[in-house]
Design an enzyme around this catalytic site. Structure first.
Site, PDB file in Angstrom:
ATOM      1  N   LYS A  14       0.736  -1.014  -0.105  1.00 22.21           N
ATOM      2  CA  LYS A  14      -0.083   0.007   0.118  1.00 22.21           C
ATOM      3  C   LYS A  14       1.023   1.271   0.059  1.00 22.21           C
ATOM      4  O   LYS A  14       0.555   2.236  -0.719  1.00 22.21           O
ATOM      5  CB  LYS A  14      -0.830   0.058   1.173  1.00 22.21           C
ATOM      6  CG  LYS A  14      -2.162  -0.894   1.048  1.00 22.21           C
ATOM      7  CD  LYS A  14      -2.874  -1.340   2.224  1.00 22.21           C
ATOM      8  CE  LYS A  14      -3.896  -2.378   1.983  1.00 22.21           C
ATOM      9  NZ  LYS A  14      -4.649  -2.688   3.184  1.00 22.21           N
ATOM     10  N   GLN A  63      -4.859  -1.148   9.658  1.00 19.12           N
ATOM     11  CA  GLN A  63      -4.755  -2.475   9.056  1.00 19.12           C
ATOM     12  C   GLN A  63      -5.538  -3.406   9.986  1.00 19.12           C
ATOM     13  O   GLN A  63      -4.974  -3.696  10.850  1.00 19.12           O
ATOM     14  CB  GLN A  63      -3.423  -2.933   8.580  1.00 19.12           C
ATOM     15  CG  GLN A  63      -3.068  -4.378   7.899  1.00 19.12           C
ATOM     16  CD  GLN A  63      -3.688  -4.073   6.556  1.00 19.12           C
ATOM     17  OE1 GLN A  63      -3.663  -3.398   5.651  1.00 19.12           O
ATOM     18  NE2 GLN A  63      -4.547  -5.383   6.272  1.00 19.12           N
ATOM     19  N   ASP A 119     -11.278   3.172   3.892  1.00 15.12           N
ATOM     20  CA  ASP A 119     -11.697   1.670   3.632  1.00 15.12           C
ATOM     21  C   ASP A 119     -13.139   1.575   3.944  1.00 15.12           C
ATOM     22  O   ASP A 119     -13.817   0.582   3.707  1.00 15.12           O
ATOM     23  CB  ASP A 119     -11.054   0.968   5.095  1.00 15.12           C
ATOM     24  CG  ASP A 119      -9.888   0.014   4.646  1.00 15.12           C
ATOM     25  OD1 ASP A 119      -9.891  -0.302   3.749  1.00 15.12           O
ATOM     26  OD2 ASP A 119      -9.371  -0.413   5.730  1.00 15.12           O
TER      27      ASP A 119
END
Ligand code: NDP
Length: 290
Positions: free
Chosen positions: A54, A98, A121
């Site tokens: 990422k 994460q 997200d």
């Protein structure tokens, strides 16, 4: 019939190129780069790989990447305090924590702390709610990537029978909402569904997000169906999806491979979401063509 293989890797590369152009335009007009902060707690090997890729992709797109690596022993309070600092940091447009988080940390409590405007997200209940009622929202990356592949392949999805296998908040539920928004007739199947092969056989579109290697067989499919395989399962050191590619590709009209299908879309859409969030935070119209 032999299915067309949907090249998610190529589509993702194209999307990343369009995002990079949008990033350059944003930077020229605002005098600053969009910024994505990624927070990793602990040493989970898969998470470390994801966070590294990422970060690389963020920089490659011309954005600012902020990485925060915290020890396994981090408390929920410390993590929440970091998220609050990132919320207040004007150079940060997107925040990604994460998952999974170490035991003892309440994931929902952490996600609830993220400013919904920076929730790239799309996991915050505000964004899930906006998606459900059809408002402008930051949408989870993997299902949005699946939708992009479907629209690219099939065009208008109106009236199609779609079956989503899996009802997680990360993939299954938002996928179903997105397909409903596209006027599909949507069925969500899960571990308690009866006669799964019979349910799947009705579908023009099948999205498998289960986490069970090669569960969906070719003889479960309606001939010509479009099959999106979200699954990432490691079997004997090899990656396989939730769909039995060999038998399914004999029956489907189009199918995503694993790897090289949905996987590469997730990071590309994350970059896209970060650019969209940056525009909204700067009071600019959403970037076009994304
Ligand atoms: P979850 O484990 O959170 O959800 C799995 C879902 O599958 C649940 O709703 C579960 O039902 C359902 N399920 C389990 N067993 C069966 C069964 N035998 N029949 C029907 N349904 C079943 O997983 P995720 O949604 O997070 O991920 C799904 C898969 O996608 C995984 O392989 C994951 O690795 C992959 N993934 C890939 C990503 C990518 O970038 N390509 C991103 C995210 C995930 P119930 O709710 O009843 O328990």
């Amino acid at each position: 019939m032999v299915a067309a293989v949907i090249d998610g890797k190529a589509f993702a590369e194209g999307l990343r190129g369009r995002v990079a152009e949008g990033v350059a335009a944003f930077t020229a007009s605002t005098g600053r780069k969009p910024g994505l902060a990624v927070v990793l707690v602990g040493q989970d090997p898969a998470s470390q790989v994801y966070v590294r890729s990422k970060g690389k992709a963020t920089i490659a797109a011309g954005m600012e990447s902020f990485e925060h690596r915290l020890p396994e022993t981090t408390s929920q309070e410390e993590l929440i305090a970091l998220v609050r600092r990132l919320n207040d940091n004007e150079t940060v447009d997107g925040i990604l924590v994460q998952l999974p988080l170490p035991k003892g940390i309440d994931e929902q409590a952490v996600i609830a702390t993220i400013d919904p405007a920076k929730d790239v997200d799309g996991f915050h209940v505000i964004n899930a709610g906006r998606l459900a009622v059809g408002e402008e929202a930051l949408v989870p990356c993997t299902p949005l990537g699946c939708l992009m592949l479907l629209k690219d392949r099939l065009g208008d999805l109106s009236g199609k029978e779609a079956v989503v296998i899996g009802r997680s908040n990360i993939v299954g539920k938002p996928m179903a909402q997105l397909l409903l928004q596209q006027n599909c007739t949507v069925t969500i199947a899960h571990s308690r569904s009866k006669d799964l092969p019979g349910v799947v056989r009705r579908a023009d579109i099948v999205v498998a997000a289960v986490g069970r290697p090669e569960m969906v067989k070719g003889d479960w499919l309606k001939p010509g169906a479009a099959v999106i395989d979200v699954g990432i399962n490691r079997v004997d050191g090899k990656l396989v999806g939730d769909v039995d590619f060999a038998s399914a590709s004999e029956v489907a009209g189009a199918i995503t491979p694993v790897p090289g299908g949905v996987g590469p879309m997730t990071i590309a859409v994350l970059l896209r979401n970060t650019l969209v969030a940056a525009h909204a935070r700067a009071g600019l119209a959403p970037p076009e063509g994304l």
